[in-house]
Design a protein around this motif. Structure first.
Motif, short mmCIF file in Angstrom:
data_model
loop_
_atom_site.label_atom_id
_atom_site.label_comp_id
_atom_site.label_asym_id
_atom_site.label_seq_id
_atom_site.Cartn_x
_atom_site.Cartn_y
_atom_site.Cartn_z
N GLN A 146 74.04 55.40 20.53
CA GLN A 146 72.86 56.20 20.25
C GLN A 146 72.75 56.40 18.75
O GLN A 146 73.69 56.89 18.11
N LEU A 147 71.63 55.99 18.17
CA LEU A 147 71.41 56.09 16.73
C LEU A 147 70.47 57.25 16.44
O LEU A 147 69.37 57.33 17.01
N LEU A 148 70.88 58.16 15.54
CA LEU A 148 70.11 59.34 15.18
C LEU A 148 69.85 59.37 13.69
O LEU A 148 70.69 58.95 12.89
N ASP A 149 68.69 59.91 13.29
CA ASP A 149 68.44 60.15 11.87
C ASP A 149 68.99 61.52 11.48
O ASP A 149 69.64 62.21 12.29
N SER A 150 68.74 61.94 10.24
CA SER A 150 69.32 63.19 9.75
C SER A 150 68.78 64.42 10.47
O SER A 150 69.42 65.47 10.47
N ALA A 151 67.60 64.29 11.10
CA ALA A 151 67.02 65.39 11.88
C ALA A 151 67.41 65.32 13.35
O ALA A 151 66.85 66.05 14.17
N ARG A 152 68.35 64.43 13.67
CA ARG A 152 68.85 64.25 15.04
C ARG A 152 67.80 63.66 15.97
O ARG A 152 67.85 63.87 17.18
N ASN A 153 66.87 62.92 15.42
CA ASN A 153 65.88 62.22 16.24
C ASN A 153 66.43 60.87 16.64
O ASN A 153 67.07 60.18 15.84
N ASP A 154 66.15 60.45 17.89
CA ASP A 154 66.56 59.14 18.36
C ASP A 154 65.82 58.04 17.63
O ASP A 154 64.60 58.14 17.41
#
Length: 323
Positions: A39-47
């Motif tokens: 699972q890859l997330l950005d800094s805002a924890r968005n998928d």
């Protein structure tokens, strides 16, 4: 939960939306066995959309290396931080994709959702069609896009001999084409491999072209190698070539285009603009050319134009040339 942290810097000063990213990711023995448990997330924890292919395994069968594809948004000069969660706690979302292909006996059709291409599987021309919406950018014809000339100036047009889909996932598709530079009397100068990369929801492609010296001659002496792409534009055209400045978006503008123009990188920090007059610059070129009419256009960008010089980009209004 097991997590790998990473960051990407945007170097060009331009914004990017759903920009393709491909990276190799190593794992310790026993850490991961199922490539879908990512699972890859950005800094805002968005998928973020991602797809992983296993490229190497440990002796116990666990994953040693993955090739990870994703698409990200980047602001100009931004450092973007990411987290890759792996293992049982990962909750990946299937990546949406508009990337489709259709393999026929004589051609391969690819649609990215923004761009539609037809690649020939044999013949003189690799790119049979390139369109966006109802707009076709390549006129019909039989001339080769790639051509080589030996030290005597003899011409060796390229010929496509095979083409097949080498890699395919929801975010990235690669067509591998092979062929050779052959003179009209049948003499072969060099062979080549072209890998054409397509990305979901993108209106550009990447081409990696490999020259192969596989003929009996000990040396191959070349006076020219050229990629020449015919372009179907209408009415008045304008061209931009870049650039003598330190930022990517700046270039030389010719609107309207009334004569052939080219930009030559002939040494390190030495480039020359050839138009109605010659202008020399003590800088490196960014190595791109854009040709357009009133409604649409097409850009050819060369990776690292200041390496392995000389190189040149040019147009006469009907084609884009890379030498």
């Amino acid at each position: 939960m097991p997590t790998i942290s990473a960051h990407i810097r945007e170097p060009s000063g331009l914004p990017h939306h759903r920009w393709p990213v491909t990276a190799g990711v190593p794992f310790a023995q026993g850490d991961l066995r199922d490539p879908s448990q990512l699972q890859l997330l950005d800094s805002a924890r968005n998928d973020l959309p991602c797809h992983a292919d296993v490229r190497a395994v440990w002796p116990d069968g666990s994953i040693r290396w993955l090739l990870l594809d994703s698409q990200i948004d980047l602001e100009p000069m931004q450092r973007a931080d990411f987290s890759l969660i792996y293992g049982d706690e990962a909750q990946p979302a299937p990546p949406p994709s508009s990337l489709n292909s259709d393999v026929r006996d004589d051609h391969i059709d690819i649609s990215t959702g923004q761009l539609t291409a037809r690649l020939a599987r044999t013949g003189l021309r690799l790119f049979a069609s390139l369109s966006r919406g109802q707009r076709e950018f390549i006129p019909p014809g039989e001339e080769s896009e790639f051509i080589a000339r030996d030290e005597r100036g003899e011409s060796y047009p390229s010929r496509v001999e095979t083409a097949e889909i080498e890699e395919s996932n929801p975010l990235r598709l690669v067509v591998k084409a092979t062929g050779g530079f052959t003179s009209p009397d049948g003499n072969r100068l060099l062979s080549w491999i072209a890998r054409v990369y397509f990305f979901a929801d993108q209106d550009f492609i990447r081409i990696f072209f490999t020259f192969i010296h596989d003929q009996p001659a000990l040396f191959v002496h070349l006076s020219q190698l050229r990629f020449s792409l015919p372009v179907a534009l209408q009415g008045e055209r304008h061209a931009s070539l870049g650039s003598p400045a330190s930022w990517f978006g700046h270039g030389f503008d010719f609107q309207p285009l009334t004569h052939p123009v080219s930009l030559v990188q002939w040494n390190v920090e030495r480039c020359t603009l050839l138009a109605e007059e010659r202008t020399d610059f003590r800088v490196n070129s960014h190595g791109w050319i854009h040709l357009a009419d009133a409604e649409a256009g097409i850009t050819l960008k060369l990776r690292h134009p200041w390496q392995n010089y000389p190189k040149a980009l040019g147009t006469d209004g009907d084609r884009l040339d890379l030498d």
